[in-house]
Design a protein around this motif. Structure first.
Motif, PDB file in Angstrom:
ATOM      1  N   ILE A  92       0.836  -1.198   0.000  1.00  0.00           N
ATOM      2  CA  ILE A  92       0.000   0.000   0.000  1.00  0.00           C
ATOM      3  C   ILE A  92       0.872   1.249   0.000  1.00  0.00           C
ATOM      4  O   ILE A  92       0.636   2.200  -0.764  1.00  0.00           O
ATOM      5  CB  ILE A  92      -0.938   0.011   1.225  1.00  0.00           C
ATOM      6  N   SER A  93       1.893   1.261   0.845  1.00  0.00           N
ATOM      7  CA  SER A  93       2.797   2.406   0.911  1.00  0.00           C
ATOM      8  C   SER A  93       3.482   2.660  -0.427  1.00  0.00           C
ATOM      9  O   SER A  93       3.592   3.809  -0.879  1.00  0.00           O
ATOM     10  CB  SER A  93       3.847   2.163   2.002  1.00  0.00           C
ATOM     11  N   MET A  94       3.922   1.581  -1.078  1.00  0.00           N
ATOM     12  CA  MET A  94       4.580   1.694  -2.373  1.00  0.00           C
ATOM     13  C   MET A  94       3.625   2.246  -3.426  1.00  0.00           C
ATOM     14  O   MET A  94       3.978   3.121  -4.221  1.00  0.00           O
ATOM     15  CB  MET A  94       5.081   0.303  -2.790  1.00  0.00           C
ATOM     16  N   LEU A  95       2.396   1.735  -3.457  1.00  0.00           N
ATOM     17  CA  LEU A  95       1.399   2.194  -4.429  1.00  0.00           C
ATOM     18  C   LEU A  95       1.059   3.669  -4.208  1.00  0.00           C
ATOM     19  O   LEU A  95       0.935   4.439  -5.169  1.00  0.00           O
ATOM     20  CB  LEU A  95       0.130   1.347  -4.329  1.00  0.00           C
ATOM     21  N   GLN A  96       0.919   4.077  -2.966  1.00  0.00           N
ATOM     22  CA  GLN A  96       0.580   5.467  -2.678  1.00  0.00           C
ATOM     23  C   GLN A  96       1.705   6.403  -3.086  1.00  0.00           C
ATOM     24  O   GLN A  96       1.457   7.501  -3.599  1.00  0.00           O
ATOM     25  CB  GLN A  96       0.237   5.621  -1.204  1.00  0.00           C
TER      26      GLN A  96
END
Length: 331
Positions: A92-96
Motif C-alpha cells: 500500500i505504501s509503495m502504491l501510494q
C-alpha cells in the motif's frame, strides 16, 4: 542494424566505483532479482550476516512487488479481474508513493502502464513494433485513477489495467536495505540494484563515493561524467538502457502513456541524485518523461534533489546544485 544492451552490460556500464575500490576489506554478493542483476558491497570483512540480510529483503520484496512473480501482491492485483485484493501495508505504501508521482507529473509517470508495456519486448533479438490496433486497445487501461485503495485493500476499477512498479520499486527496496544495514551498525557500503545506486554513510577515510554517469550508447562503459556523493542515491533513466532499432528508427523502453510509443523529446538520459533512492528512481523516469525544460523546473523546485540531463547532442544540462553542492567532473 540491431543493437541491444543486456541487463548485465547495462549494470556494468552504468556506473564505476574507482574511489571505492581503494577499500582494503570488503564483502560483496551478486544476485538476480526484479529481472536485473543486483550487487551489494559492504566495507567490513565481518559483515557477511548483514550482507545476507540484504538479499533476504530482496527476496521478500520481489515476492511482494514483482508483477511477474506469481502470488506476489502486484501479481494478485493484476489477475483479480477487478475484484478487491488484500495486500501488505508495504505494498500500500509503495502504491501510494507511486500515485503521488503520477499526480505530480500529470500522468507522465504512471504505474498502470503494464498492459501497454507488455506489448513491447526489448530483450535480445527482439525488434517487433506493436500494431497500432494493439496499442489503441491497451491505451484505455493506462490510468492511475483506476487504482482504488481502501485501508489495505486494492481494487482496479478497469479489470484490464495492469500495474508495473518497475519505475519505482528498486529505489524503495534499496532504501529498505540501507535502513536495515544502518540498524545493524553498518556504516560503509554500496547498494546497486541494476544501476540504482545507494551509498551507505560517509567513508571512515573521509573520502566520498565517486560514481560515474554512463555515456549513452558507449558499450565500453565509459562515463560521460562523474559526481562525488556521500550517503546518497544516484539513479539514471535513459534511451540507451533497453532499446532496439527497426527500419532506421530507435525504439526505447520509456513509454509515453498517452501515445503508447517511446518518448521522443530530445533526451538521451536523466540522472537524479537525492538522499532517498525511491525518490531518485521515480524522479529519473518522471523527469525524462517531462523533458528538459519541465523536468529541470521540477528538480529546481524539489528540495534535496539534483539532476543531470543529457540531450541528443550529448550536451550535459545540470541543476543548480551540481558542481556546487555536489562535486561534478565532466570527462
Amino acid at each position: 542494424m540491431k543493437k541491444y544492451l543486456t541487463i548485465f552490460v547495462c549494470l556494468l556500464s552504468a556506473l564505476f566505483f574507482a574511489a571505492c575500490q581503494k577499500q582494503d576489506t570488503s564483502v560483496s554478493k551478486t544476485g538476480f532479482y526484479f529481472d536485473t542483476v543486483i550487487k551489494v558491497t559492504l566495507y567490513d570483512a565481518d559483515a557477511e550476516p548483514e550482507l545476507e540480510s540484504c538479499f533476504a529483503l530482496a527476496d521478500k520484496y520481489e515476492k511482494l512487488l514483482s508483477a511477474t512473480k506469481k502470488g506476489s501482491d502486484i501479481w494478485n492485483i493484476n489477475h483479480a479481474k477487478g475484484k478487491p485484493v488484500v495486500v501488505s501495508k508495504e505494498t500500500i505504501s509503495m502504491l501510494q508513493k507511486a500515485i503521488d508521482y503520477s499526480e505530480l507529473s500529470d500522468g507522465a509517470f504512471d504505474i498502470t502502464i503494464g498492459e501497454l508495456s507488455s506489448l513491447w519486448d526489448f530483450g535480445e533479438n527482439k525488434d517487433t513494433v506493436p500494431s497500432q490496433k494493439d496499442i489503441n486497445a491497451a491505451l484505455p487501461t493506462v490510468d492511475y485513477h483506476n487504482i482504488e485503495i481502501s485501508d489495505n485493500t486494492v481494487t482496479l476499477k478497469n479489470p484490464k489495467t495492469q500495474i508495473d512498479l518497475g519505475g519505482i520499486a528498486k529505489g524503495y527496496i534499496a532504501d529498505q536495505m540501507k535502513a536495515q544495514l544502518r540498524s545493524d551498525g553498518i556504516t560503509e557500503g554500496i547498494i546497486n540494484l541494476g544501476g540504482n545506486v545507494l551509498t551507505v554513510g560517509p567513508k571512515k577515510s573521509g573520502d566520498t563515493y565517486k560514481i560515474g554517469i554512463q555515456k549513452p550508447f558507449d558499450d565500453s562503459g565509459s562515463p560521460i561524467a562523474s559526481v562525488d556523493i556521500t550517503d546518497a542515491s544516484l539513479v539514471s533513466s535513459g534511451v540507451y538502457e533497453r532499446y532496439f532499432e527497426k527500419d532506421g528508427k530507435r525504439y526505447h523502453h520509456i513509454l509515453n502513456p498517452k501515445t503508447g510509443y517511446p518518448y521522443e523529446n530530445g533526451l538521451l538520459g536523466v540522472t537524479i541524485i537525492t538522499d532517498s533512492s525511491v525518490d531518485a528512481d521515480a524522479l529519473s523516469t518522471t523527469c525524462f518523461a517531462l523533458g528538459l525544460e519541465d523536468g529541470m523546473k521540477l528538480i529546481e523546485n524539489t528540495k534535496g534533489a539534483e539532476a543531470v540531463f543529457i540531450t541528443e547532442d550529448f550536451t550535459l544540462h545540470k541543476s543548480s546544485g551540481i558542481g556546487s553542492e555536489i562535486p561534478f567532473h565532466e570527462n
